[in-house]
Every structure is written in C-alpha cells, then in structure tokens.
Design an enzyme around this catalytic site. Structure first.
Site, PDB file in Angstrom:
ATOM      1  N   GLU A  98       7.028   0.141  11.396  1.00  0.00           N
ATOM      2  CA  GLU A  98       5.771   0.384  10.852  1.00  0.00           C
ATOM      3  C   GLU A  98       4.904   0.613  11.801  1.00  0.00           C
ATOM      4  OE1 GLU A  98       5.065   0.403   7.526  1.00  0.00           O
ATOM      5  OE2 GLU A  98       7.220   0.284   7.187  1.00  0.00           O
ATOM      6  N   GLY A  99       3.496   0.986  11.613  1.00  0.00           N
ATOM      7  CA  GLY A  99       2.433   1.099  12.481  1.00  0.00           C
ATOM      8  C   GLY A  99       2.570   2.540  13.297  1.00  0.00           C
ATOM      9  N   SER A 159      -3.383  -2.739   6.201  1.00  0.00           N
ATOM     10  CA  SER A 159      -4.745  -3.008   6.833  1.00  0.00           C
ATOM     11  C   SER A 159      -5.649  -2.240   5.923  1.00  0.00           C
ATOM     12  CB  SER A 159      -4.611  -2.730   8.173  1.00  0.00           C
ATOM     13  OG  SER A 159      -4.276  -1.162   8.473  1.00  0.00           O
ATOM     14  N   LYS A 219      11.465  10.137  11.272  1.00  0.00           N
ATOM     15  CA  LYS A 219      10.686   8.600  10.924  1.00  0.00           C
ATOM     16  C   LYS A 219      11.882   7.826  11.427  1.00  0.00           C
ATOM     17  CE  LYS A 219       6.935   9.612   7.782  1.00  0.00           C
ATOM     18  NZ  LYS A 219       6.072   9.221   6.666  1.00  0.00           N
ATOM     19  N   ASN A 262       4.338   0.746   2.452  1.00  0.00           N
ATOM     20  CA  ASN A 262       4.051  -0.318   3.238  1.00  0.00           C
ATOM     21  C   ASN A 262       4.179  -1.620   2.589  1.00  0.00           C
ATOM     22  OD1 ASN A 262       2.840   1.307   5.728  1.00  0.00           O
ATOM     23  ND2 ASN A 262       1.779   1.998   4.171  1.00  0.00           N
ATOM     24  N   LYS A 288      12.297   2.826   6.205  1.00  0.00           N
ATOM     25  CA  LYS A 288      12.155   4.420   5.554  1.00  0.00           C
ATOM     26  C   LYS A 288      13.452   4.800   5.020  1.00  0.00           C
ATOM     27  CE  LYS A 288       8.010   4.886   7.772  1.00  0.00           C
ATOM     28  NZ  LYS A 288       7.872   3.585   7.978  1.00  0.00           N
ATOM     29  N   ARG A 303       0.644  -1.252  -0.116  1.00  0.00           N
ATOM     30  CA  ARG A 303      -0.112   0.094   0.066  1.00  0.00           C
ATOM     31  C   ARG A 303       0.883   1.257  -0.139  1.00  0.00           C
ATOM     32  NH1 ARG A 303      -2.740   0.403   5.075  1.00  0.00           N
ATOM     33  NH2 ARG A 303      -1.447   2.274   5.587  1.00  0.00           N
ATOM     34  N   GLU A 358       4.456   7.139   2.696  1.00  0.00           N
ATOM     35  CA  GLU A 358       5.453   5.822   3.082  1.00  0.00           C
ATOM     36  C   GLU A 358       4.921   4.673   1.943  1.00  0.00           C
ATOM     37  OE1 GLU A 358       4.997   4.516   7.091  1.00  0.00           O
ATOM     38  OE2 GLU A 358       2.684   4.451   6.823  1.00  0.00           O
ATOM     39  N   ARG A 382      -8.171   7.331   4.850  1.00  0.00           N
ATOM     40  CA  ARG A 382      -8.155   7.392   6.135  1.00  0.00           C
ATOM     41  C   ARG A 382      -8.246   8.886   6.603  1.00  0.00           C
ATOM     42  NH1 ARG A 382      -3.303   4.172   8.002  1.00  0.00           N
ATOM     43  NH2 ARG A 382      -2.544   4.944   5.863  1.00  0.00           N
TER      44      ARG A 382
END
Length: 478
Positions: A372-373, A143, A368, A138, A311, A121, A136, A454
């Site tokens: 992840e998350g 999700s 960063k 992923n 990253k 993603r 970013e 989102r």
C-alpha cells in the site's frame, strides 16, 4: 459540461488568498516537512472542482456496499485466503510474512476477536471518459476522509461568494452540481459501530478508540477531524499512539486492551499506520502489532482483513469464476464492469501471457507489488528493465494491470503559495464501513461512507497527496 471558470490574473490571486485563508480557518491543512506543532500550511488543493459524470459517480457510490460485503465474505472464507497469503509470504517475508506470523500466533493463543471493522476505500478512474474502472481496493489506513468534505466546502464557499465569476460575482455552479462528501460523519459512525458491537450492542461511551499513527504525522488533521466527530457526535474519546509507543503505553488485562496511564479500556484499534514495512523499523514495532492483535479489542483492520487487500487478491477477484463463489450472477456482472484486466506474473497460462505482454507492450500496463501507499508501482516502459533486475521466480510477487485511460482536465492547483495551471487526471475514492464476523462473514453493519477525489499532474505516475504527488480535489457533477 461547463468549462472551468476563466479569471483575470487579479481575480485569480484574490481567489488564491481566499482559498488559503478559508483552508487555514477550517482545517483543510497539513503539516509542512520538518514542522513544529503550531506551524501548518494549506493542504495541496485544486482551486476549482473537477468534472465527473453524474452517472459514473452514482454507480461508484451504489456498488460500495457490495464491495464491503465481498471482502467480508473473502475473510470469512479463510482457507483459500490463507493459502494465497502463505504463498505471498514467500516473496515478501519481511512484511507480509511477518504479518502472517502474527496472525498465526494470535490464533494459536486463542485471544482472537472474531468481530472485525473495515473502513475501506475503493479507488476508480474514468476509463475513456465514461466508465469507472477500479484501480485498487484499500483495506488499511485509508486516508483523506477527513479532508474531503473540507475541500468540497471550500469550493462551495468560493462558488457562493461569487469568486468563480470574473465579472458579476454570480454563482458559477448550481449548488447541487458541487456536492459535499459525508465521509467525516460516516467514517466516525462506522468506528462508533465497532465500539457498539464491542460492548454487546450498547452505546457505551466509557470505552475508547485507539488511533495507531505514524511518528511526526504530517496528515494528522485529516485524522483529527474523525477524532473530533467521534467525540462530538458519539461521545467517544480517542488516543493516538505510534507503534513504537504501544508496549510502554498499553497493557492487556483479562484479554482486554487498556491505556496504561488512565486504564481506559480500548474498544477499537484504528490503524492509520502499519500498512508498509517502513512503519516497522525495529522489532519493538512488530511486538507492538502482536500486542494490539492479541486481545479482544476490535481491529480496524485485523491482520487478515488487511492482507485481503493485497494486489494478488484483487487480481484473483477479477476472474468471474472466483467472484461467483460469493455473489449471484447479476451481482458478478455488475461488479465485473468496474474491472480492467489484471494478470498474475506466475507460471500459469495467464501468467505466461503477462510475461510476454510486459516485454512486448509495456506502455499499456503498470506493474504492482503487494504494497500500500504511493511510490511502489512500476509504469510502462520502465517495466522490462525492472523485471530484468529480479530473479524470474520473484516475479510472482507482482501483478500486471492494464492502464486506465482517464480524461485530462486543465485545472489550477495550489501547493503552499504556488499556483500551477496544468493538465490533471483524477481518481475517485469511495469509502465504506462494515462490521462483520471473521469466522463466517456474517455482517452486523454495512454502509457507504462518503467519497474523495484526488488529482495529480497528467505527467505524474504516482498520486499520493501526503507523498507530494497529488492534491485533494472536489467534484463538479454534470
């Protein structure tokens, strides 16, 4: 661009109840904290779709297959990727370092599956209201592909039922202005392609998909929608296990992975966990990751593909000279339009500039780590103080990224039974699925796989829905 629907307090309350009940009836749900398995609540959502320019939306969609291909080529060109991961391992020995150890151990033992499945993603924000800029890329545990179509369907229902019109119960949006994501179907299709290539290009429904999930997963319905589509359309059964359950419940026989209880052969290991150190609370979990990697099942993703999403790799790829190794100049220019400036925090000339900017202009940047998350980034004025808590030699574990300036919209968010009418900013995620050979980057299958929007309060730095920072949103194209 149409304004957001303006409803009376009575109509807004009616809209809320309709949205809640539709969500519960159609699986737009999450488990609340400290849940019991029969107890769900509607996922955090917007009551209205958020405006996105059609040209920006189509640009993000059109470039996803190019991004899929880029990352397959990076993994196929292992030498420099491994050199970079080796460097990162020094700064993050307890996570990146342990994953890299497992990767090396599996390769030494020779049980390497060369085919790899990516469910990726790419996340963007609109910079200055018009240009998509990548936040970013992923490569693991992406999700909300399961809930994204549901929020789009909810907004369509509310629009078609006249709930957005305050006076006459008319449709407020034209049907084509509020599209529905294909992410459930497309992600399941991508996983089924992993099964297809595992079985020597045969649609063998006797092999199964293994979902690796977190204990007490609150976002399990997002995952279940993919599972149900796999069974309904592709006749593929799925199992769900946590990392702690792997050693006891799986076995390897003849380099193949099996579910112990039924002796079903696993074709694809699909990670919805394993992306951060919190997913490995003990050595049993690290042993489980080794067992899952050390067999012929196709991994989604493999360890090396997971680590390609760090990253640092993203920062390296913003340099056109590095992109040019993998694509022609026209494609380099096209993909570079989606980048903001990202600096290393090392001793290179670029790194020296970054260190200066981090202290002199922190309000323009986000710092960063290679994780992840949600909840890991350091924003704006917090950057100098945070860096001072670290030994400077450890700054290299971070990248410094220019902040994107997204448009702000006043939408209405519902979380549980509470309504918030607030300024929000939004993040567009584009899914992609790819099956490729890790030894040379050859592509077997490469597709765009739907999208996700989102949103979060404009005052919030973090945006994770499951982590409590944001909500699932829908798109109004204009």
């Amino acid at each position: 661009m149409k304004s957001f629907p303006q409803l009376s307090p009575e109509n807004l309350e009616d809209l809320k109840v309709k949205a809640q009940q539709w969500s519960l009836a159609n699986g737009l749900v999450m488990y609340p904290p400290d849940f019991q398995t029969f107890n769900v609540s509607n996922a955090p959502i917007t009551l209205f779709p958020t405006p996105i320019p059609k040209t920006a939306f189509e640009q993000a969609q059109s470039i996803q297959k190019t991004y899929n291909e880029l990352y397959s080529k990076i993994v196929g060109d292992k030498k420099w990727l491994i050199d970079e991961i080796k460097q990162l391992s020094q700064f993050d020995p307890e996570f990146t370092g342990k994953l890299f150890e497992i990767y090396n151990k599996v390769n030494e033992q020779g049980n390497f599956q060369s085919l790899s499945l990516g469910i990726f993603r790419s996340d963007y924000m609109l910079h200055d209201g018009k240009d998509i800029k990548q936040i970013e890329f992923n490569t693991v545990s992406v999700s909300f592909g399961g809930l994204s179509p549901k929020i789009n369907e909810l907004h369509t229902y509310l629009n078609d039922s006249g709930s957005y019109d305050n006076d006459y119960s008319y449709q407020y949006y034209d049907t084509e202005e509020i599209p529905v994501s294909s992410s459930i179907k497309k992600i399941a299709e991508g996983i089924s392609k992993g099964n297809y290539y595992y079985n020597d290009e045969s649609d063998n429904a006797k092999t199964v998909i293994l979902f690796i999930v977190q204990p007490n997963e609150r976002n399990s319905f997002d995952q279940r929608h993919i599972e149900y589509e796999l069974l309904k359309t592709h006749k593929l059964k799925s199992y769900r296990l946590t990392l702690e359950e792997i050693i006891e419940n799986t076995t390897i026989n003849g380099d193949k992975l099996y579910i112990k209880k039924t002796m079903d052969e696993v074709s694809v290991v699909y990670y919805r966990s394993g992306y951060g150190p919190g997913d490995y609370p003990n050595e049993n979990c690290w042993d489980a990751r080794f067992q899952l990697e050390n067999n012929k099942a196709i991994k989604c993703p493999s360890i090396i593909t997971q680590l390609s999403g760090t990253k640092k790799i993203q920062q390296i790829l913003t340099e056109k000279s590095n992109l040019s190794k993998y694509m022609d100049q026209e494609t380099v220019e096209e993909i570079s339009k989606t980048f903001v400036k990202i600096y290393p925090m090392d001793d290179s000339p670029e790194g020296q500039i970054a260190k200066k900017l981090a202290f002199e202009q922190p309000e323009n940047f986000v710092l960063k780590p290679q994780r992840e998350g949600g909840g890991n980034n350091i924003y704006k004025e917090d950057i100098p103080g945070f860096l001072k808590t670290l030994d400077e030699k450890n700054w290299e574990a971070y990248i410094l990224m220019e902040l994107i300036n997204p448009p702000v919209h006043k939408n209405t968010i519902i979380r549980n039974n509470d309504i918030f009418n607030n300024d929000i900013i939004s993040e567009l995620g584009i899914f992609g699925s790819i099956v490729f050979d890790e030894t040379n980057g050859d592509i077997k299958y490469n597709e765009y796989s739907g999208w996700l929007l989102r949103s979060k309060l404009a005052t919030s730095n973090e945006g994770g829905v499951a982590a409590g920072f944001g909500c699932v949103d829908g798109i109004y194209l204009y």
